[in-house]
Design a protein around this motif. Structure first.
Motif, PDB file in Angstrom:
ATOM      1  N   GLN A  25       0.833  -1.188   0.000  1.00 31.70           N
ATOM      2  CA  GLN A  25       0.000   0.000   0.000  1.00 31.70           C
ATOM      3  C   GLN A  25       0.877   1.250   0.000  1.00 31.70           C
ATOM      4  OE1 GLN A  25      -3.403  -0.215  -0.183  1.00 31.70           O
ATOM      5  NE2 GLN A  25      -3.034  -2.427  -0.383  1.00 31.70           N
ATOM      6  N   SER A  29       2.866   3.318  -7.504  1.00 28.61           N
ATOM      7  CA  SER A  29       2.583   1.987  -8.018  1.00 28.61           C
ATOM      8  C   SER A  29       2.167   2.054  -9.483  1.00 28.61           C
ATOM      9  CB  SER A  29       1.476   1.317  -7.200  1.00 28.61           C
ATOM     10  OG  SER A  29       1.845   1.198  -5.835  1.00 28.61           O
ATOM     11  N   GLU A  30       2.451   0.971 -10.195  1.00 26.46           N
ATOM     12  CA  GLU A  30       2.032   0.891 -11.594  1.00 26.46           C
ATOM     13  C   GLU A  30       1.948  -0.568 -12.023  1.00 26.46           C
ATOM     14  OE1 GLU A  30       3.076   3.265 -15.659  1.00 26.46           O
ATOM     15  OE2 GLU A  30       4.742   2.171 -14.765  1.00 26.46           O
ATOM     16  N   HIS A  51      -1.453   1.185 -15.758  1.00 26.04           N
ATOM     17  CA  HIS A  51      -2.458   1.654 -14.804  1.00 26.04           C
ATOM     18  C   HIS A  51      -1.767   1.928 -13.467  1.00 26.04           C
ATOM     19  CE1 HIS A  51      -6.527   2.336 -13.509  1.00 26.04           C
ATOM     20  NE2 HIS A  51      -6.412   1.487 -12.497  1.00 26.04           N
ATOM     21  N   SER A  53      -2.046   1.497 -10.363  1.00 27.10           N
ATOM     22  CA  SER A  53      -2.513   0.756  -9.189  1.00 27.10           C
ATOM     23  C   SER A  53      -1.987  -0.667  -9.273  1.00 27.10           C
ATOM     24  CB  SER A  53      -4.044   0.759  -9.106  1.00 27.10           C
ATOM     25  OG  SER A  53      -4.594   0.083 -10.214  1.00 27.10           O
ATOM     26  N   TYR A  55      -2.667  -4.992  -8.080  1.00 20.94           N
ATOM     27  CA  TYR A  55      -3.725  -5.974  -7.875  1.00 20.94           C
ATOM     28  C   TYR A  55      -3.203  -7.090  -6.972  1.00 20.94           C
ATOM     29  CZ  TYR A  55      -5.784  -3.625 -11.905  1.00 20.94           C
ATOM     30  OH  TYR A  55      -6.298  -2.686 -12.752  1.00 20.94           O
ATOM     31  N   HIS A  82       6.317  -1.238  -7.582  1.00 22.00           N
ATOM     32  CA  HIS A  82       6.012  -0.420  -6.407  1.00 22.00           C
ATOM     33  C   HIS A  82       7.286   0.280  -5.979  1.00 22.00           C
ATOM     34  CE1 HIS A  82       5.408   0.270  -1.983  1.00 22.00           C
ATOM     35  NE2 HIS A  82       4.301   0.808  -2.470  1.00 22.00           N
TER      36      HIS A  82
END
Length: 228
Positions: A25, A29-30, A51, A53, A55, A82
Motif C-alpha cells: 500500500q 505503483s504501476e 495503470h 494501481s 492488484y 512499487h
C-alpha cells in the motif's frame, strides 16, 4: 447494427496470483501489460497498457483479436512495480488463439513464488512422486529449493523460495525427476532471472556508469593540459 460500431472479437486473460499475495500500500505503483503478435517476422504490438494501481487478486484483461480463420500466437508480459521495484518475476507468457472470443488463465509469479507447471494431471503414487529443484543455470549443485511433490497429482503449483538467496544477474532453471525410475519430467518455465530490475532503474544505472566513466577521462585530459 452499423459496421462502424461493431467491435472486433477479443481475448480475455484472467491473471491469477497466489492466495496469500498482498499488494503493498502507498507509494508509487504501476501495473503494465504488453501484448505482441508473434506471427510476423518482427513482433507487432497489439496493446500496451499501464495503470497506476496494483492488484492482489485475480483480475481480467482484454485485448482485440482482429483476425479470422487463422491461428495467432501472442506474447504477453505483465509487471507490477512499487516504488521502482518489480513485484513479479520477469516472464513472457504465450497465448495461442485459433478462434475468438478466447479466454485463458495466466498464473503470475510474485518475487519469492514461482508458478511451476510440471506435467499433465495424472495419478502419481507416493513412491513415484516428482522431485523439483530450482537451481543456478551454470552451477546445478547450487540450489535455492528442492521439494517432493508427493500429492495425488504432480501437476502445477507455486514453488516458494527465499528471495534473499537469489544472486542478482544470475539465471536459474527448474529441473524435475520422478523418484522411482529417475527419469526427467518436463517442467516449465525454463531459464529465468529471479531478481528483475525495473527498466527505469536499469536506464539510470547505465547513465550513472557512463557519467562515472567520463570523470577519469576528463581528469586525464586536464592533467595532460597541466603538464604542458
Amino acid at each position: 447494427m452499423s459496421l462502424l460500431n461493431r467491435q472486433p472479437p477479443s481475448v480475455t486473460l484472467n491473471f491469477s496470483l497466489p492466495a496469500d499475495f498482498v499488494a503493498p500500500q502507498g507509494g508509487i505503483s504501476e501495473t503494465r501489460v504488453s501484448v505482441k503478435r508473434l506471427n510476423s517476422a518482427a513482433p507487432v504490438t497489439i496493446k500496451d497498457w499501464r495503470h497506476a494501481s496494483l492488484y492482489d487478486a485475480g483480475w481480467k484483461f482484454d485485448f482485440p483479436h482482429p483476425y479470422s480463420d487463422v491461428g495467432v500466437k501472442y506474447q504477453v508480459n505483465v509487471q507490477m512495480i512499487h516504488n521502482r521495484q518489480p513485484l513479479l518475476i520477469e516472464l513472457d507468457y504465450f497465448v495461442t488463439v485459433n478462434k475468438a472470443p478466447h479466454r485463458q488463465t495466466l498464473h503470475l509469479s510474485p518475487i519469492g513464488q514461482l508458478y511451476v507447471e510440471v506435467q499433465e494431471p495424472t495419478t502419481v503414487p507416493a513412491e513415484e512422486a516428482v522431485t523439483i529443484r530450482l537451481h543456478q543455470l551454470e552451477q546445478p549443485q547450487v540450489e535455492l529449493v528442492r521439494v517432493n511433490h508427493d500429492e495425488q497429482t504432480a501437476t502445477s503449483f507455486y514453488l516458494k523460495y527465499d528471495p534473499e538467496s537469489v544472486i542478482p544477474g544470475k539465471r536459474y532453471v527448474l529441473s524435475a525427476v520422478e523418484n522411482r525410475y529417475h527419469q526427467a519430467v518436463p517442467v516449465s518455465p525454463g531459464s529465468i532471472e529471479l531478481s528483475p530490475v525495473a527498466r527505469e532503474q536499469q536506464a539510470w544505472s547505465f547513465q550513472a556508469l557512463m557519467h562515472w566513466l567520463e570523470k577519469p577521462l576528463r581528469l586525464f585530459t586536464d592533467a595532460d593540459a597541466k603538464i604542458r
